[in-house]
Design an enzyme around this catalytic site. Structure first.
Site, PDB file in Angstrom:
ATOM      1  N   ARG A 175       5.592 -29.539  21.040  1.00  9.20           N
ATOM      2  CA  ARG A 175       5.963 -30.439  22.123  1.00  9.20           C
ATOM      3  C   ARG A 175       5.572 -31.900  21.862  1.00  9.20           C
ATOM      4  O   ARG A 175       5.251 -32.645  22.784  1.00  9.20           O
ATOM      5  CB  ARG A 175       5.364 -29.966  23.444  1.00  9.20           C
ATOM      6  CG  ARG A 175       5.828 -28.581  23.874  1.00  9.20           C
ATOM      7  CD  ARG A 175       7.349 -28.530  24.083  1.00  9.20           C
ATOM      8  NE  ARG A 175       7.756 -27.191  24.444  1.00  9.20           N
ATOM      9  CZ  ARG A 175       8.135 -26.247  23.567  1.00  9.20           C
ATOM     10  NH1 ARG A 175       8.186 -26.529  22.277  1.00  9.20           N
ATOM     11  NH2 ARG A 175       8.480 -25.046  23.971  1.00  9.20           N
ATOM     12  N   SER A 223       8.064 -27.178  32.523  1.00 10.23           N
ATOM     13  CA  SER A 223       6.667 -26.791  32.312  1.00 10.23           C
ATOM     14  C   SER A 223       5.763 -28.010  32.417  1.00 10.23           C
ATOM     15  O   SER A 223       5.985 -29.014  31.743  1.00 10.23           O
ATOM     16  CB  SER A 223       6.496 -26.137  30.935  1.00 10.23           C
ATOM     17  OG  SER A 223       7.235 -24.936  30.853  1.00 10.23           O
ATOM     18  N   GLU A 295       2.356 -31.494  29.421  1.00 10.88           N
ATOM     19  CA  GLU A 295       3.644 -31.593  28.736  1.00 10.88           C
ATOM     20  C   GLU A 295       4.528 -32.616  29.451  1.00 10.88           C
ATOM     21  O   GLU A 295       5.278 -33.351  28.825  1.00 10.88           O
ATOM     22  CB  GLU A 295       4.330 -30.225  28.696  1.00 10.88           C
ATOM     23  CG  GLU A 295       5.651 -30.232  27.957  1.00 10.88           C
ATOM     24  CD  GLU A 295       6.195 -28.830  27.721  1.00 10.88           C
ATOM     25  OE1 GLU A 295       7.433 -28.691  27.707  1.00 10.88           O
ATOM     26  OE2 GLU A 295       5.402 -27.881  27.560  1.00 10.88           O
TER      27      GLU A 295
END
Length: 307
Positions: A175, A223, A295
């Site tokens: 990520r 998320s 995130e």
């Protein structure tokens, strides 16, 4: 400050950023522009730099939380930037930064090209997806990421000219990538041939699974936290075991359906989301001894990020 911008893109003053975020949260941007071409984009960046104006670059804003106070400067959205520009040459696919990931996945299915079916449920753009190294898998233990299929990425160099970076010149991580802070304008992916029907089945399976486990009926930024390494649990499982599902502050809620989603149940403010984020971090640290890493990207005039 006087600012006039009337090329092929749209430009507005005092634009509510909530209109441009999947979270439906955010104050106003002093200036907001949606360039359609590279000349538009270069013009905007040059102007902001010349004026000493703060500016940020966003894609589809599907993983962003904008501040309630908005952004005192220029927000440049690449959502409409060359948004239909996909060129296919055998297994090689050249796509503009503004192409939607979902659009790309279905377009490639029609050309019987496989590899990135996992992006079919990610509501971002190619540019944002590369910067974040977007990924998704419905199968335990399997990690699918855009970096698995990248051959090269073109960015705007310091001189404003296109600069091609080969795959081995880019540092991709979970990520995140070394493309953060750079201006991605297009990428080339090296895919593999596969039967169209097989690809469509995979796209359908991804959509059905994600709909069954994620609260897609409410505004969110996907998320909230990255899954911790070597913890034995996902971020969502830790938040669930900390007893936080359904926890509400104002118009924001830790989803009843998935612990790693914070959803906007009505008139949520960024401050509500930030408070829930802090509660989740403290609770998980206390119960598991794990520090959750965001995130979602938070953007304010005090904390500008290029995403």
């Amino acid at each position: 400050m006087q600012f006039s911008f009337e090329p092929n893109g749209r430009f507005r003053r005092d634009e509510p950023l909530a209109r441009h975020s999947s979270f439906k949260i955010g104050g106003k941007a002093q200036y907001f522009a949606e360039p359609l071409t590279r000349s538009d984009l270069s013009f905007l960046i040059d102007f902001a730099e010349t004026q000493g104006m703060p500016w940020i670059l966003i894609g589809n804003a599907s993983n962003i939380l904008f501040s309630d106070e908005g952004f005192d400067g220029l927000v440049i959205s690449l959502k409409k930037f060359e948004s239909q520009r996909v060129r296919i040459d055998g297994p090689l696919v050249r796509a503009s930064a503004g192409v939607g990931l979902i659009q790309l996945a279905y377009s490639l299915a029609e050309h019987s090209l496989s590899g990135v079916e996992f992006v079919s449920t990610i509501p971002g753009t190619v540019g944002g997806g590369l910067v974040m190294n977007a990924g998704y898998s419905r199968k335990s233990g399997q990690i699918n990421q855009l970096s698995d299929w990248v051959r090269e990425v073109t960015v705007l160099g310091p001189d404003g000219m296109p600069l091609v970076l080969n795959r081995d010149e880019i540092d991709f991580n979970y990520r995140s990538s070394s493309l953060a802070g750079q201006i991605v304008i297009e990428a080339v992916f090296n895919l593999k041939p596969a039967p169209r029907e097989e690809i469509l089945r995979e796209l359908k399976a991804n959509t059905e699974y994600r709909s069954s486990v994620h609260p897609l009926n409410l505004p969110s930024a996907g998320s909230v936290f990255k899954n911790p390494k070597n913890s034995g649990f996902t971020a969502g499982q830790m938040i669930d075991r900390a007893g936080l599902r359904g926890r509400r502050i104002g118009g924001a809620e830790i989803s009843e359906k998935h612990g790693n989603f914070i959803v906007n149940i009505g008139q949520a403010r960024a401050k509500d989301v930030l408070e829930l984020i802090e509660i989740a971090k403290v609770s998980v640290r206390k119960k598991f001894g794990v520090d959750l890493e965001l995130e979602v990207k938070y953007i304010s005039s005090e904390a500008p990020l290029s995403v």
